[in-house]
Design an enzyme around this catalytic site. Sequence first.
Site, PDB file in Angstrom:
ATOM      1  N   SER A 252     -15.405 -71.677  30.420  1.00 32.26           N
ATOM      2  CA  SER A 252     -16.056 -71.210  31.604  1.00 32.26           C
ATOM      3  C   SER A 252     -15.318 -71.190  32.957  1.00 32.26           C
ATOM      4  O   SER A 252     -14.666 -72.191  33.296  1.00 32.26           O
ATOM      5  CB  SER A 252     -17.411 -72.204  32.057  1.00 32.26           C
ATOM      6  OG  SER A 252     -17.643 -72.120  33.336  1.00 32.26           O
ATOM      7  N   LYS A 253     -15.465 -70.030  33.605  1.00 30.99           N
ATOM      8  CA  LYS A 253     -14.919 -69.753  34.904  1.00 30.99           C
ATOM      9  C   LYS A 253     -15.102 -70.841  36.050  1.00 30.99           C
ATOM     10  O   LYS A 253     -14.455 -71.091  37.003  1.00 30.99           O
ATOM     11  CB  LYS A 253     -15.207 -68.503  35.323  1.00 30.99           C
ATOM     12  CG  LYS A 253     -14.507 -68.034  36.638  1.00 30.99           C
ATOM     13  CD  LYS A 253     -14.766 -66.591  37.185  1.00 30.99           C
ATOM     14  CE  LYS A 253     -13.855 -66.136  38.471  1.00 30.99           C
ATOM     15  NZ  LYS A 253     -14.552 -65.151  39.204  1.00 30.99           N
ATOM     16  N   ARG A 254     -16.316 -71.690  35.872  1.00 33.68           N
ATOM     17  CA  ARG A 254     -16.638 -72.349  36.892  1.00 33.68           C
ATOM     18  C   ARG A 254     -16.194 -73.836  36.825  1.00 33.68           C
ATOM     19  O   ARG A 254     -16.589 -74.719  37.519  1.00 33.68           O
ATOM     20  CB  ARG A 254     -18.360 -72.394  36.831  1.00 33.68           C
ATOM     21  CG  ARG A 254     -18.962 -71.091  36.711  1.00 33.68           C
ATOM     22  CD  ARG A 254     -19.690 -70.536  37.872  1.00 33.68           C
ATOM     23  NE  ARG A 254     -20.137 -69.190  37.630  1.00 33.68           N
ATOM     24  CZ  ARG A 254     -19.490 -68.002  37.856  1.00 33.68           C
ATOM     25  NH1 ARG A 254     -18.328 -68.211  38.818  1.00 33.68           N
ATOM     26  NH2 ARG A 254     -19.909 -66.980  37.832  1.00 33.68           N
ATOM     27  N   GLU A 286     -12.702 -68.526  42.678  1.00 36.93           N
ATOM     28  CA  GLU A 286     -13.406 -67.104  42.491  1.00 36.93           C
ATOM     29  C   GLU A 286     -12.403 -65.940  42.047  1.00 36.93           C
ATOM     30  O   GLU A 286     -12.604 -65.025  41.206  1.00 36.93           O
ATOM     31  CB  GLU A 286     -14.050 -66.757  43.689  1.00 36.93           C
ATOM     32  CG  GLU A 286     -15.398 -66.851  43.768  1.00 36.93           C
ATOM     33  CD  GLU A 286     -16.209 -66.771  42.348  1.00 36.93           C
ATOM     34  OE1 GLU A 286     -16.111 -65.567  42.116  1.00 36.93           O
ATOM     35  OE2 GLU A 286     -16.591 -67.600  41.827  1.00 36.93           O
ATOM     36  N   ASN A 289      -8.056 -67.307  38.679  1.00 38.89           N
ATOM     37  CA  ASN A 289      -8.581 -68.399  37.548  1.00 38.89           C
ATOM     38  C   ASN A 289      -8.214 -68.085  36.329  1.00 38.89           C
ATOM     39  O   ASN A 289      -8.149 -66.779  35.761  1.00 38.89           O
ATOM     40  CB  ASN A 289     -10.000 -68.236  37.881  1.00 38.89           C
ATOM     41  CG  ASN A 289     -10.698 -69.091  37.031  1.00 38.89           C
ATOM     42  OD1 ASN A 289     -10.357 -69.532  35.921  1.00 38.89           O
ATOM     43  ND2 ASN A 289     -11.735 -69.852  37.618  1.00 38.89           N
TER      44      ASN A 289
END
Length: 517
Positions: A252-254, A286, A289
């Site tokens: 996940s990017k988060r 954001e 990444n």
Amino acid sequence: MRVRIAPCPTGDGAHIGLARTALFNWLFARRHGGAFVLRVDDTDRQRNVDEALAPILDGFRWLGMDWDEGPEVGGDHGPYFQSERGEHYAAAVDALLAAGAAYRDYSTPEELAEERQAAQAEGERFIYSLRWQAGTDDDAARFEAEGRRGVVRLEMPREGSCRFTDHVRGEVEFEWAREQDHVIQRADGSVLYNLASVVDDHLMEISHVIRAEEHLSNTPRQIFVFEALGYPLPEFAHLPAVAEPGSKTKLSKRKLDKYLKNPDFSKLYEHGLAIAEAIGLETTPETFNPVVVDFYREVGYLPDALVNYLLLLGWSLDDKTEILDRETMFEHFSLERVGKASASFDPLKLLSFQEHYMRRLSEDETVAMVAPYLVAAGLVEEGAAPETRVRAIVRAAGDRLVVAGDILEYAEFFVDDAALAYDEAAFDKRLRQPEEAAGLLAAYRERLAATEPWTVASLEASLRDFVEERGLKLGAVIHALRVAVTGKSVGFGMFEILEILGREACLARIDRALARV
Ligand code: GLU
């Protein structure tokens, strides 16, 4: 054969998982001479679709995955934006209502929640009572008069099961009883993914739906819609998830903070970060990444390395050959070789692929690839990269250039002599602390000024003579010399550095360092 990738323009760019799924679709199309369609799943109306889509398209293009139909290229199955396909969806909703496969429902979320809780309290499965189902137009008018707003739900079977063969998962079976009456159209008339996707896959004549495993559970309800509308079923292939380093949880990017605790991931990230900072990129999670393809493009990876790496996230050859060029991929790619197990993102493996592909570049290609980073870092002017110096550095750096941005580790070759920055600890240790260091360097400066020709061999001979005459070792001069001309204590061969910089710059830098001492 017609396949599609259907990204949602969320603004997150081309996620590694999305790029992997796109790659498998693209390879499948190229393998079979079919069409690779790019469709934009923008049913969740969103203001800046173009802005959110651009990084995804850029990522795909950079990886070389050209789409045959879709945004920018057109095609005869368009429009390729779901936001422009409303009339097709409206017609499908009408057809489902007419066929009795869907109904209008006027319940409120609160009423449904109450029913669900009641069922749970009894220890029973929740089945909607259909109390607010509008069987007729009169019912609908009555509910609307009460101020209710209706949605359209699928009327799913309650018994039996949905069976299908998946090219990756094999025979799959889902009990219908596990399904709810899914909403396909909201009160405002907008439609949801499970409806839009089926209508599009049908009208775009998609033969194989190849997508991420997370959609396996959507497949029964989509099959229900296909069948209710009398559409033939496409083939399905659900690809294993791309997972976090060392785990089975979806990447996940988060979760960048979490991943940075993994030393391998952190190595890949820090390496890129140093380059990004040197060229002034914004580096929030954001915008910068490693879970997103842009990261690799920006710091100077090779698309071939990333494509090759992505291929192995769920696919392998019997003999486990790992390095494959695109032609070989086109020749061998098949859904039957896709594995079922999730594939963990392995940063070091990606780096090793990058190293491999970087080494295969010719010197000319490397020079062309690294030069823009010098411009981006403000070290040389656009169009004025000193070709011979860049080439000499590329040659001397050899395997130390892993990504194009690594050229910035040699920034000291491109700054003005008077602007060279020093690693202060190294300066103290090599130039200030050893009592004799500055004196020796000053004496050697005179020898250097007279060294002819200015080549690695004669520069080396001149320093050797100088230290031997004094009964010293090379180290007595070379460390101080290195800090004086490069500002730091690490780097490649000292004599190569001298040759690349040239006599004038070397002398000027030694003088400046001595003055500083
Ligand atoms: N827009 C959906 C997604 O990005 C597409 C799923 C599908 O391929 O059907 O997950």
